[in-house]
Design an enzyme around this catalytic site. Structure first.
Site, PDB file in Angstrom:
ATOM      1  N   ASN A   1       0.847  -1.191   0.000  1.00  0.00           N
ATOM      2  CA  ASN A   1       0.000   0.000   0.000  1.00  0.00           C
ATOM      3  C   ASN A   1       0.883   1.240   0.000  1.00  0.00           C
ATOM      4  OD1 ASN A   1       0.504   0.817   2.879  1.00  0.00           O
ATOM      5  ND2 ASN A   1      -0.530  -1.127   3.296  1.00  0.00           N
TER       6      ASN A   1
ATOM      7  N   LYS B   1       9.619 -16.121 -10.734  1.00  0.00           N
ATOM      8  CA  LYS B   1       8.808 -15.058 -11.299  1.00  0.00           C
ATOM      9  C   LYS B   1       7.691 -15.631 -12.149  1.00  0.00           C
ATOM     10  CE  LYS B   1       9.034 -11.004 -14.311  1.00  0.00           C
ATOM     11  NZ  LYS B   1       9.887 -10.174 -15.192  1.00  0.00           N
TER      12      LYS B   1
ATOM     13  N   PRO C   1      -3.473 -12.108  10.124  1.00  0.00           N
ATOM     14  CA  PRO C   1      -3.913 -11.996  11.515  1.00  0.00           C
ATOM     15  C   PRO C   1      -4.213 -10.540  11.869  1.00  0.00           C
ATOM     16  CG  PRO C   1      -1.547 -12.414  11.410  1.00  0.00           C
ATOM     17  CD  PRO C   1      -2.086 -12.624  10.025  1.00  0.00           C
ATOM     18  N   ASP C   2      -5.157 -10.343  12.769  1.00  0.00           N
ATOM     19  CA  ASP C   2      -5.576  -9.007  13.203  1.00  0.00           C
ATOM     20  C   ASP C   2      -4.769  -8.625  14.447  1.00  0.00           C
ATOM     21  OD1 ASP C   2      -6.937  -6.804  14.392  1.00  0.00           O
ATOM     22  OD2 ASP C   2      -8.748  -7.332  13.288  1.00  0.00           O
TER      23      ASP C   2
ATOM     24  N   LEU D   1      -4.466  -5.753  16.225  1.00  0.00           N
ATOM     25  CA  LEU D   1      -5.186  -5.050  17.293  1.00  0.00           C
ATOM     26  C   LEU D   1      -6.123  -5.977  18.058  1.00  0.00           C
ATOM     27  CD1 LEU D   1      -6.153  -1.521  15.925  1.00  0.00           C
ATOM     28  CD2 LEU D   1      -5.009  -2.012  18.074  1.00  0.00           C
TER      29      LEU D   1
ATOM     30  N   LYS E   1     -13.291  -3.677  18.030  1.00  0.00           N
ATOM     31  CA  LYS E   1     -11.998  -4.162  18.525  1.00  0.00           C
ATOM     32  C   LYS E   1     -11.719  -3.757  19.969  1.00  0.00           C
ATOM     33  CE  LYS E   1      -9.956  -4.530  13.952  1.00  0.00           C
ATOM     34  NZ  LYS E   1      -8.753  -4.355  13.111  1.00  0.00           N
TER      35      LYS E   1
END
Length: 405
Positions: A212, A291, A308-309, A311, A344
Site C-alpha cells: 500500500n 517469477k 492476523p488481526d 489489534l 476491537k
C-alpha cells in the site's frame, strides 16, 4: 502549534564560529515555529560566516555580539539577557567554545552570559571529526556533562572539510526535539510505548508484492513525539526509507505476519500500543518460487488469505495495554472509525481521510480522534506537529484511565 514543552520558552541562542553557523538561521526559524521567543548572541567568529542582520530578521530581536556595546551595557545588558533566558542553547558549539565553557572562562559575551545565568544550558557541537575525537575535546565535553549541561549530538556524516565522521551539527528539527525532550514536561516518563508504522508487503513471487501507499511518516512522528515525552518507545516499522527517531528502539519487518509477531512480543511489556501502521488485510495463499510469467493474453488470478488481526489479538491479552488504533478511510470516516473502536474494544481511534492527495505520501495530515465519549478534531498540520498533539491527548487519557483503575 508549539512543540510540547517549548511553547513560550525564552531561548537565548548562542552561535559560535564555524561553517555550521549558517544552519543557525534555520534553527531560529524552527524554534519560533515551536512557539519560542528567540534572542541571538553571536561570537565575533560566527559573524564572519553569517551576518547579524540575518538572525535579527529571523528572530525579530536585535543581535548581540560584544561585551563592549556601550548602548546595551549602560544598563548591564548582559546581565539582563542572562536573567531573561529560560534556556541557553549554543548551536553550533565549536571546539573553542566548548573548551572555554568547560574551563569557566568569560572572555566574550556568550561565555559571560553562560556563567551569569542560572538557566539550563545545552550545546550542540559542530567541528571537524578529528577535533571532536581529540581527547581534550572529549574531556571538556565530559566535564560539561558532569555539570548537567545537555549535549545534543553531534551527528556523523560528510563534512565541509571533505572528511567523514562524527562532528556534524544535528539538523534543526533534531535539535528542537532534543531540547523539548530535555525540558519536558515528560508526560510519559517511564511509560512503555509500542508504535507500529508504515506499510506491510506481501510477496507474490521473488519480484512482485502486494502493498500500500503508506510512507510511515505519521507513525515515525508519533514514535518521536512519545520519546520526547519521556516514554520508552519501541517502533515496529514496515519497509520504509525513514531515519529512526532519536531515543527510539526500532524493529524492522516486512510482512503483516512479521509485524504481528514483533508487536505481540513487544506488547507483553507495553503500557500503550499505538497502531499507526497500514497493515495489509490479505496475503497470497502461496508465494511462487520463481517469477510468474505471462500466459498468452489471459489474466492472473490470486487466491488471498486473511492476515492476523494485530489489534484484535492484543485486545484479547490478559494484560492489555491502552490501545490506540488508526483508521484510514475514503468515506464515512467517523462512522467507520467508531465501528472499529467498538468492534476491537479500543480506547481511541485516530481517523483520517486518504486518497485524492490526503493522508498517504504527504507531509500534512488531519485527524478525527474517536473515543467512547465523543470525537475531537485535530486540524490539518505537519505530521510532526499533529503527532505531538495526538500523543499529548493519548497521554492525558492514558493517565486518566490508569488513575481510575
Amino acid at each position: 502549534m508549539g512543540v510540547t514543552g517549548l511553547a513560550q520558552v525564552r531561548i537565548l541562542l548562542g552561535v559560535s564560529g564555524g561553517i555550521a553557523a549558517y544552519k543557525g538561521a534555520d534553527l531560529v526559524r524552527r524554534l519560533r515555529d515551536a512557539g519560542c521567543e528567540v534572542r541571538v548572541v553571536m561570537t565575533e567568529s560566527a559573524a564572519r560566516f553569517v551576518t547579524p542582520l540575518t538572525f535579527q530578521a529571523l528572530s525579530g530581536n536585535p543581535v548581540r555580539s560584544s561585551l563592549w556595546d556601550e548602548s546595551a551595557e549602560a544598563a548591564m545588558g548582559h546581565i539582563e539577557l542572562a536573567r531573561w533566558a529560560d534556556q541557553i542553547l549554543v548551536a553550533p558549539a565549536s571546539a573553542d567554545v566548548i573548551a572555554r565553557l568547560a574551563h569557566g572562562m568569560a572572555n566574550d559575551l556568550l561565555t559571560t552570559l553562560c556563567l551569569a545565568s542560572a538557566s539550563p544550558l545545552a550545546v550542540a557541537p559542530a567541528m571537524n571529526q578529528q577535533m571532536w575525537a581529540n581527547p581534550a575535546t572529549q574531556e571538556n565535553v565530559q566535564t560539561l556533562r558532569r555539570r548537567g549541561v545537555a549535549i545534543f549530538g553531534p551527528a556523523s556524516g560528510s563534512q565541509a572539510c571533505g572528511e567523514f565522521g562524527s562532528g556534524r551539527l544535528l539538523e534543526a528539527m533534531e535539535i528542537v526535539a532534543e531540547l523539548a525532550r530535555s525540558r519536558g514536561p515528560h508526560e510519559l516518563a517511564g511509560v512503555n510505548v509500542v508504535v507500529s508504522a508504515g506499510p506491510t508487503y506481501e510477496d507474490i513471487d521473488p519480484v512482485r508484492f502486494l502493498g500500500n501507499r503508506s510512507s510511515g511518516r505519521m507513525g515515525f512522528a508519533v514514535a518521536e513525539a512519545a520519546a520526547e515525552q519521556g516514554a520508552n518507545v519501541t517502533l515496529v516499522a514496515g519497509p520504509v526509507h525513514l531515519s529512526t527517531p532519536r531515543g527510539v528502539r526500532r524493529i524492522d519487518v516486512r510482512s503483516a505476519r512479521e509485524m504481528h509477531a514483533a508487536v505481540l512480543s513487544a506488547a507483553a511489556q507495553a503500557d500503550i500500543y499505538i497502531a499507526a501502521a497500514a497493515v495489509g488485510d490479505f496475503r497470497p495463499s502461496e508465494i511462487a518460487a520463481h517469477k510468474i510469467k505471462k500466459q498468452g493474453d489471459g489474466g492472473l488470478s490470486l487466491v488471498l488469505t486473511q492476515n492476523p488481526d494485530i489489534l484484535a489479538d492484543i485486545a484479547g491479552l490478559a494484560r492489555r495495554p491502552f490501545l490506540v488504533g488508526f483508521a484510514a478511510e475514503t468515506e464515512n470516516l467517523e462512522a467507520y472509525a467508531r465501528a472499529k473502536l467498538e468492534r476491537k474494544r479500543l480506547d481511541l481511534v485516530a481517523a483520517n481521510r486518504v486518497g485524492n492527495g490526503l493522508g498517504f505520501e504527504t507531509d500534512e495530515n488531519a485527524i478525527t480522534l474517536i473515543s467512547a465519549d465523543g470525537a475531537e478534531q485535530l486540524p490539518t498540520a505537519p505530521k510532526c506537529e499533529l503527532a505531538r498533539d495526538l500523543v499529548g491527548r493519548i497521554a492525558a487519557r492514558y493517565r486518566a484511565k490508569r488513575d481510575a483503575a
